[in-house]
Structures are given as structure tokens and as C-alpha cells.
Design a protein around this motif. Structure first.
Motif, mmCIF file in Angstrom:
data_model
loop_
_atom_site.group_PDB
_atom_site.id
_atom_site.type_symbol
_atom_site.label_atom_id
_atom_site.label_comp_id
_atom_site.label_asym_id
_atom_site.label_seq_id
_atom_site.Cartn_x
_atom_site.Cartn_y
_atom_site.Cartn_z
ATOM 1 N N GLY A 116 60.745 -10.102 -27.151
ATOM 2 C CA GLY A 116 60.676 -9.440 -28.423
ATOM 3 C C GLY A 116 61.992 -9.407 -29.347
ATOM 4 O O GLY A 116 61.713 -8.806 -30.576
ATOM 5 N N GLY A 117 63.105 -9.585 -29.020
ATOM 6 C CA GLY A 117 64.380 -9.512 -30.032
ATOM 7 C C GLY A 117 64.544 -10.846 -30.694
ATOM 8 O O GLY A 117 65.395 -10.645 -31.446
ATOM 9 N N VAL A 118 63.480 -11.899 -30.755
ATOM 10 C CA VAL A 118 63.753 -12.965 -31.334
ATOM 11 C C VAL A 118 62.797 -12.836 -32.446
ATOM 12 O O VAL A 118 61.861 -12.252 -32.862
ATOM 13 N N VAL A 170 53.087 -20.992 -24.627
ATOM 14 C CA VAL A 170 52.663 -21.164 -25.888
ATOM 15 C C VAL A 170 51.869 -19.834 -26.370
ATOM 16 O O VAL A 170 51.843 -19.294 -27.448
ATOM 17 N N GLU A 171 51.247 -19.375 -25.445
ATOM 18 C CA GLU A 171 50.233 -18.159 -25.903
ATOM 19 C C GLU A 171 51.056 -17.049 -26.157
ATOM 20 O O GLU A 171 50.883 -16.099 -27.011
ATOM 21 N N GLY A 172 52.152 -16.822 -25.287
ATOM 22 C CA GLY A 172 53.258 -15.591 -25.371
ATOM 23 C C GLY A 172 53.900 -15.759 -26.883
ATOM 24 O O GLY A 172 54.206 -14.880 -27.588
ATOM 25 N N LEU A 173 54.206 -16.995 -27.056
ATOM 26 C CA LEU A 173 55.073 -17.189 -28.630
ATOM 27 C C LEU A 173 54.265 -17.004 -29.546
ATOM 28 O O LEU A 173 54.526 -16.422 -30.650
ATOM 29 N N ARG A 174 52.962 -17.343 -29.530
ATOM 30 C CA ARG A 174 52.008 -17.080 -30.607
ATOM 31 C C ARG A 174 51.607 -15.462 -30.871
ATOM 32 O O ARG A 174 51.820 -14.989 -31.774
ATOM 33 N N ILE A 175 51.733 -14.778 -29.478
ATOM 34 C CA ILE A 175 51.484 -13.329 -29.854
ATOM 35 C C ILE A 175 52.632 -12.600 -30.330
ATOM 36 O O ILE A 175 52.460 -11.814 -31.237
ATOM 37 N N GLY A 176 53.838 -12.979 -29.749
ATOM 38 C CA GLY A 176 55.106 -12.663 -30.240
ATOM 39 C C GLY A 176 55.305 -12.828 -31.646
ATOM 40 O O GLY A 176 56.019 -12.051 -32.771
ATOM 41 N N PHE A 205 46.137 -22.506 -34.644
ATOM 42 C CA PHE A 205 47.086 -21.723 -35.448
ATOM 43 C C PHE A 205 48.433 -22.374 -35.380
ATOM 44 O O PHE A 205 49.107 -22.821 -34.387
ATOM 45 N N ASN A 206 49.205 -22.333 -36.606
ATOM 46 C CA ASN A 206 50.349 -22.887 -36.604
ATOM 47 C C ASN A 206 50.761 -24.153 -36.712
ATOM 48 O O ASN A 206 51.866 -24.757 -36.382
ATOM 49 N N ILE A 207 49.608 -24.919 -36.203
ATOM 50 C CA ILE A 207 49.696 -26.525 -36.292
ATOM 51 C C ILE A 207 49.314 -27.145 -37.387
ATOM 52 O O ILE A 207 48.036 -27.087 -37.982
ATOM 53 N N SER A 208 50.249 -27.758 -38.171
ATOM 54 C CA SER A 208 49.721 -28.605 -39.398
ATOM 55 C C SER A 208 49.103 -30.029 -39.317
ATOM 56 O O SER A 208 48.546 -30.226 -40.399
ATOM 57 N N LEU A 241 60.228 -17.817 -33.089
ATOM 58 C CA LEU A 241 59.080 -17.795 -32.330
ATOM 59 C C LEU A 241 58.073 -18.633 -32.727
ATOM 60 O O LEU A 241 57.643 -19.488 -32.185
ATOM 61 N N LEU A 242 57.637 -18.807 -34.273
ATOM 62 C CA LEU A 242 56.708 -19.792 -34.569
ATOM 63 C C LEU A 242 57.349 -21.133 -34.381
ATOM 64 O O LEU A 242 56.347 -22.031 -34.175
ATOM 65 N N ASP A 243 58.565 -21.279 -34.840
ATOM 66 C CA ASP A 243 58.996 -22.657 -34.612
ATOM 67 C C ASP A 243 59.036 -23.201 -33.179
ATOM 68 O O ASP A 243 58.710 -24.199 -32.798
#
Length: 752
Positions: free
Chosen positions: A256-258, A224-230, A55-58, A263-265
Motif C-alpha cells: 500500500g505504501g508503494v 500479479v493480481e495484487g499488483l494490478r489491484i494496488g 491490463f497494462n500489457i502493451s 506497482l504498475l511497472d
């Protein structure tokens, strides 16, 4: 107050735990069923739960490039080490396959010895479980991704979807948190409150890199897991899935405020940081002590399943001399490849040194340092040998006498405490004895007192220089009492092997006589060799003179076989270990019993009936060669406990963790530098408050008889005396045994 009558089942017996268990079980059924129903309902709502692998990796292909680099480093490092291991002599490791496999699964992969240090056991258990578990998690993820491709399926996932995926996510999070807790414990133990053993060979950079990088990899995995979830799962309305990754979900809530795009970056950056860090960590497995995660289970399999204190023969020594081969181990290629493998397995935990009696007494031996010195020599000499160069001319100093000092080797008691404690199953003692063999047979560098003992064995058949006793003095003394000692002629069931100490050391003669009186009283069919007995060679072998040992072992085995010896009883643990475990290599196969086991059997059968010895408090000292060496712990204690009125108390170091008396490894015939080991052990025995320290070894008796006066010089105020279990049992089984007070045990005949 009126009490309710007790409910009784049929037969009138009070109801026991069974009823309470049934009631408790019944009370659990309803809440468990409710929880199960809720879980099933929640799982049903998430049947589509899954996630994209990359996910999210090109450019995921770059990960495989990093993986190949990491694998190349690991393989290259292990190939380089394997080339050095192969310089060693052959040693078979596929015999006794079942026992070796058990070692691999329990002590190796199961890390059973690590828990001997409780804090380290919990810490290591958390990190190890996390590491292995997350490896399996990653493997399952790869299989889930590749199996559909392999089988030509259009499915996006092979099995990680719905409830299976959610359980998988929960397991991964739990394992990550466990690992971080373990890393926290490691940081505290190593940098905040380190035990002494972790300061003996500190290498701050290597330790910090391993612990730090492992912590970073675990933390970034959760991040990384948290950033993917958020950034994806929660915005997509699938927060119910996210809660199955509680640590990642918590991270997502913190951020949560980001914005989602930010977050994906961050996710991309930290994903690559995590992946590269993980592969760097794996690469370190090839070049640092982190390699023990692979080597330790292998070393457990390679470890000899035989009795721990067994020493292997050198083979045909005369042929080795004719071939110009080295005697003992003075060069890298003189060791077996397994001994070289041991050196690479060491993790410098210090447990071996912590229990070493020589190190404890301030003497020049640290088993950990010795193994590390051998490894340093491997690192220097190995590449030279592979390159066709001679380390003896290229290096500034030799292995023995240079990297490893002579005094280090002579301080070893061969007690096996180091091997007992080592969590990665290194066998220190065989390597030490191999280097002693080199000192004795190649270099003739032997301490003067040890050399005198070796010369006495060679010339007179025993190590006790200056003794006025003969091997039949004790027999003549018993004859004066009207007791005839039978000579072994092949018709008796047992040969009672007296041994050099039992016949020729004045303090040990009464022990021999006590054993014989007890055997006669019990009606045992036995005989002795008398003047025909000679040393069995054990002191020569432990001191490094393998040629002398082999000569004596071969001669004794031939004599035994000619006499028809089938069963042997002996009161000497060293003789016991040698006959039982090492004489089979020389054609001597006998049923060997230590007198502790035999006396316990006679008491259990009722052939010997101990009587009252009021108020006696005794502590038992475990001899290394029947304890750690052969697992005999209970029978001597059972003999003591069979004596009515005798109270047994234990020293802090007892049974398999008992401390050596100091005589082993030929140190009975050597001068000691630093505090004497037997003084430390005598003090430990006296501090129990016991009036008697009992043992089942003639060497141990001698060491206590020397140590007790040293720690309690005033004879009138002396609180403890040393006796063999046979002496105490004989006093108790006498027809008119005296009931005596603590500290005033009846002295067996001949004991001053």
C-alpha cells in the motif's frame, strides 16, 4: 429431579432425528436468508465489476509466441515418445469401453488411488485441484475475451462481468492458495521429512524444478493480481471488487505504501515472469515425470479391465517359432505398446516397492526400479531402433540379464500388490512374466529348483518332485473310513477339482478330505476326477513356460468339455483364478467357485450348522489369488465368524493390502535370497495374539507350516498353528464338536 416427558409422534414412538433435523433446518433459514440478502446487495453494487484481460500489457502478442514454443516442445516430446511406444506389439484398448471409461474417470482423472497414502492424497488433491481449476479459470478468461470477437460483438466481455466476474475472481484466488498449500506440503514431505520410499530413486534436479516452478507460478499469479489491484483497482475506487480476490487484495495492502506507477511497472515485469514460467511448466510436461498429468488418466483407460492377475496368452507359439519371432520379452519390440506406455507413466513414488513382499524381505526386487530400468532401456534402444540400428550390437548389455537382472525377475511373487497400490495404474506383473518367458523359452536360464518343478509337470503332470502320494491316496483313506467319494461322470452338478497340492502334499490332504466331508454332509451333488486329474498349468505359466501351460490348458479344457463339466469347485486360489479367468482363452468356460464362497453359501443356507468352539482367537490370511486377484475377502471371514465362540482379529496388512505368503509366482519351488517372506508373514500373524492363522489356500498353509517353526522354534512354547477354513468348519459341524480352550483346537484328522 423430575424429568420432562419425552415428546412422541403419533403411534407412541419416541421422536427421532427427524424432529431435531427440522428444528436445525428452521434455525438455519433466517441467518442464511440474511447472509444471502447481504450478498445480493453487495453484488448489486458491483454490477459493473470486470477487468481488462491484458491490463497494462502493451505487447500481448508475444505471449502467443511463447505459447506456440511451449506447445511445440510438448507436441514434439509426445510424438517422439509415441514413436517409441509404437515399436511395441499391438494391444486392443477399445474393448469393454464402459469399464475403461469408468477407470479413466475414477482412478485416472479422479485419482482415487492417490488417497491410499493420506498425506500424499491431501497434498496431491490440493495441487491437482489447483492445477485443473486454474486451467479452467484461464480457459474461461480466453473465452470471455474471444467470444465477442468471434461473434462480431462490440461487448468487451462475454460473461465475466458483475457478479459472475466476482465469483470467478474468488474461485481463482482460492485455487491459487490451495495450490500453494499443496506445494508447501510437497516441500515438507520431499525435503524436510521424506518417507523412505521417496529416497529410493531421488532425482533432486528434476523434482526441485517441477515443485519449485509450480510454486513460483502459483505465487506470481497471486502477486500479479495484487499488483494490478494496488496499481489500478483500488485507486479507481473499486476496492469493493478487490475483496473478492482476497489473496490479491492482501498483497495490494502489503504494498500500500508503494506508488501506483511503481506497482504498475512491477506488474508488467512479474506478469511476463508468470506467463513465461507457466508455459515453461507446461513444456516440462513433455520431458519430465510431470507428463503423468496427461498419461495417468490415459493409462487408467488403457488398463485391462479384466481380473488384475490375468495373464494374456502368447498366441500360436509354434507359429511364432516358425516365423522367428521372439518368445517372451527380451527386446523392446517384444513388449506390447501398453507395457512401454506404463514405463513412461511411472512417477517414482515408490508405493509399489513399499508393499512388495520380496523387497520387504530384502530380496533383489523393487517394482519401481524394474519399471525405471525398462524405461532406461527404452530411452537407449528406442532411438536406435527408429534409426534402423540393432540395440543388441550397439548397447553394452541386453535388457534381460543386463538392465533388468535375472534374479530380479525370479524374486517376483506375481501377487499383484504393486499393481494394487500404483496410483497411475501400471501393470507390473505381465511385463515381469513376459521377461520370464524370454528367460525360459529363449534363453533356458531357469533356477535349478524351478526347472525341476517344470520338468516334473511335463513328465508327471504335477510339480511335486519326490512325493509318495498318488492322486487317489486321499480317496483310499476316506474309503477306509467308510466314505465313498463319487467320481465325476457328467451327471453331477459340480466337479470338485482337488489340484496337485490338495492331492499330493501330505499337509494338504486333510484339507481336501475336510472339504469333501463337508460337501457330502451338505448333500452337494459333486464328483472328482481322481487319477484322471492333472496339473492345470498355472505354475508353468507363472514361471514363464507358456508353451507347457498352453498345452496343459488346452488338454484340460478339452477333457472338461468332453465330460460335460459346467461348474467347478476348488480349494486352490491358483486353480480358481486359472479356470475362471484364463481357461476361457482356451475354450474352457465354466462357473468356477472357490471353496470359501461355497462353504459360506452352505452355512448361510443352513446346510452346514457350526457348533461351539469356545475361546478360539483366529486371524485370517488373504491369499493373493482369491483376494487381490478376484476380490474374495468376506466369505472366508464369514465362515470363521459363523462358528460360535470364535473371535476374529486382523493382521495389520489385510484384505486388498494383505501381504503375500511368499509362495506365488513359482517361488514355492525356488530358493530365496535374504529373509524368507513366509517368516515375515508368520511373525505378523503370531503378533496378533491369535492361536490360529486361518487361510483358504494350500500354498499358504505350507508356507505358514514352514514359517511358524522358524519364528517359534520351541514347539512347547509355540502359540499359533495354521489351518484351512474347511478344517476349522469341519471340526465345528461335527455332531460332538469339542469345546476347547484357546491354543488347544481339536486337530483335524491327519494333521500332525
Amino acid at each position: 429431579m423430575t424429568s420432562l416427558p419425552e415428546s412422541r409422534p403419533p403411534g407412541g414412538q419416541p421422536s427421532g432425528k427427524g424432529t431435531r433435523l427440522r428444528a436445525s433446518f428452521g434455525g438455519l433459514v433466517v441467518p442464511v436468508a440474511i447472509i444471502g440478502a447481504i450478498a445480493a446487495f453487495e453484488t448489486a453494487r458491483t454490477t459493473d465489476a470486470s477487468r481488462e484481460v491484458f491490463f497494462n500489457i502493451s505487447t500481448p502478442w508475444l505471449m502467443y509466441f511463447v505459447f506456440v514454443l511451449s506447445t511445440a516442445v510438448i507436441v514434439g516430446a509426445f510424438v517422439q515418445r509415441a514413436r517409441i511406444w509404437r515399436l511395441g506389439k499391438p494391444r486392443p484398448v477399445l474393448n469393454n469401453f464402459g469399464a475403461r471409461l469408468t477407470n479413466l474417470l475414477t482412478a485416472g482423472a479422479g485419482t482415487s488411488r492417490v488417497k491410499n497414502d493420506r498425506y500424499a492424497g491431501v497434498m496431491h488433491g490440493l495441487i491437482y485441484t489447483s492445477f485443473i481449476g486454474l486451467f479452467i479459470v484461464t480457459l474461461l478468461l480466453a473465452l470471455d475475451d474471444y467470444l465477442p470477437l468471434i461473434f462480431g460483438s462490440d461487448a468487451e466481455h462475454a460473461f465475466l462481468k458483475g457478479g459472475v466476474y466476482l465469483a470467478y475472481s474468488l474461485a481463482g484466488d482460492i485455487l491459487g492458495v490451495m495450490g500453494l498449500v499443496g506445494i508447501g506440503m510437497a516441500v515438507y514431505r520431499r525435503y524436510i521429512s521424506p518417507p523412505d520410499k521417496l529416497t529410493w530413486d531421488k532425482r533432486p534436479s528434476e523434482d526441485a524444478i517441477i515443485v519449485g516452478l509450480l510454486g513460483v507460478v502459483l505465487f506470481t499469479g497471486i502477486l500479479v493480481e495484487g499488483l494490478r489491484i494496488g496499481g489500478d483497482e483500488i485507486p479507481a475506487g473499486n476496492e469493493s471488487w478487490s475483496k473478492w480476490s482476497p489473496a490479491g487484495w492482501l498483497v495490494a495492502k502489503i504494498f500500500g505504501g508503494v506508488s501506483e506507477s511503481a506497482l504498475l511497472d512491477f506488474h508488467v515485469g512479474f506478469w511476463w515472469f508468470h506467463v513465461v514460467g507457466a508455459f515453461v511448466l507446461l513444456a516440462l510436461m513433455g520431458v519430465t515425470k510431470f507428463r503423468h498429468i496427461l498419461l495417468a488418466p490415459l493409462n487408467a483407460f488403457f488398463k485391462r479391465p479384466a481380473t488384475p492377475l490375468y495373464l494374456a496368452p502368447m498366441g500360436d507359439i509354434e507359429a511364432l517359432i516358425e516365423e522367428g519371432a521372439g518368445l517372451g520379452a527380451g527386446r523392446l519390440q517384444d513388449f506390447t505398446w501398453k507395457e512401454l506406455f506404463d514405463a513412461d507413466t511411472c512417477v517414482r513414488c515408490g508405493r509399489c516397492t513399499e508393499v512388495c513382499p520380496a523387497y520387504t524381505a530384502g530380496q533383489p526386487l523393487s517394482p519401481m526400479a524394474l519399471i525405471q530400468d525398462l524405461k532406461t532401456y527404452m530411452n537407449h534402444a528406442g532411438p536406435l531402433l527408429i534409426g534402423g540400428k540393432d540395440p543388441e550390437t550397439e548397447l553394452a548389455e541386453p535388457l534381460v540379464g543386463g538392465y533388468v537382472k535375472d534374479e530380479t525377475l525370479w524374486a517376483c511373487r506375481t501377487c499383484g500388490a504393486c499393481m494394487q497400490e500404483c496410483p497411475v495404474l501400471i501393470e507390473h506383473v505381465p511385463s515381469i512374466v513376459d521377461m520370464r518367458r524370454y528367460l525360459v523359452m529363449e534363453q533356458a536360464r531357469v533356477p535349478a529348483t524351478a526347472q525341476a518343478a517344470l520338468q516334473n509337470i511335463e513328465q508327471r503332470g504335477h510339480p511335486w518332485r519326490g512325493t509318495q502320494l498318488t492322486r487317489e491316496t486321499w480317496i483310499e483313506q476316506l474309503q477306509a473310513e467308510g466314505i465313498e467319494v463319487p467320481m465325476f461322470d457328467g451327471t453331477q452338478d459340480y466337479l470338485y477339482w482337488v489340484g496337485c497340492s490338495g492331492a499330493l502334499v501330505e499337509r494338504n490332504v486333510p484339507i481336501t478330505q475336510s472339504v469333501v466331508r463337508l460337501l457330502i454332509q451338505a448333500g452337494t451333488s459333486f464328483g472328482v476326477l481322481g487319477q484322471s486329474e492333472t496339473c492345470n498349468g498355472d505354475p508353468a505359466r507363472r514361471l514363464g513356460n507358456e508353451f507347457l501351460y498352453a498345452t496343459m490348458a488346452q488338454t484340460n479344457a478339452e477333457t472338461f468339455n468332453e465330460l460335460g463339466v459346467r461348474r467347478v469347485i476348488t480349494a486352490c486360489p491358483h486353480c480358481f483364478n486359472t479356470f475362471k479367468n484364463e481357461y476361457p482363452d482356451f475354450g474352457g468356460r465354466y462357473e468356477v467357485t472357490h471353496h470359501a464362497d461355497f462353504l459360506q453359501l452352505l452355512v448361510a443356507k443352513g446346510a452346514l450348522k457350526p457348533k461351539e468352539m469356545n475361546g478360539q482367537t483366529v486371524t485370517f490370511h488373504d491369499s493373493c489369488y482369491i483376494g487381490r486377484g478376484n476380490g474374495i475377502y468376506d466369505s472366508p471371514r464369514e465362515v470363521l465368524e459363523s462358528i460360535p465362540g470364535m473371535k476374529l482379529v486382523e493382521m495389520p496388512r489385510n484384505r486388498e493390502r494383505g501381504m503375500c505368503c511368499g509362495a506365488g509366482g513359482g517361488n514355492m519351488w525356488q530358493e530365496e535370497a535374504g529373509t524368507r517372506v513366509n517368516h515375515l508373514r508368520a511373525a505378523e500373524a503370531a503378533n496378533t495374539g491369535a492361536s490360529i492363522v486361518a487361510t483358504a489356500c494350500p500354498f499358504c498353509i505350507q508356507m505358514f507350516d514352514d514359517g511358524i517353526p522358524a519364528i517359534q522354534p520351541d514347539e512347547e512354547k509355540r502359540t499359533i498353528k495354521a489351518y484351512d477354513i474347511a478344517e476349522l468348519l469341519e471340526v465345528s459341524v461335527k455332531p460332538a464338536a469339542m469345546a476347547v480352550q484357546d491354543g488347544a483346537v481339536e486337530v483335524p484328522p491327519g494333521v500332525a
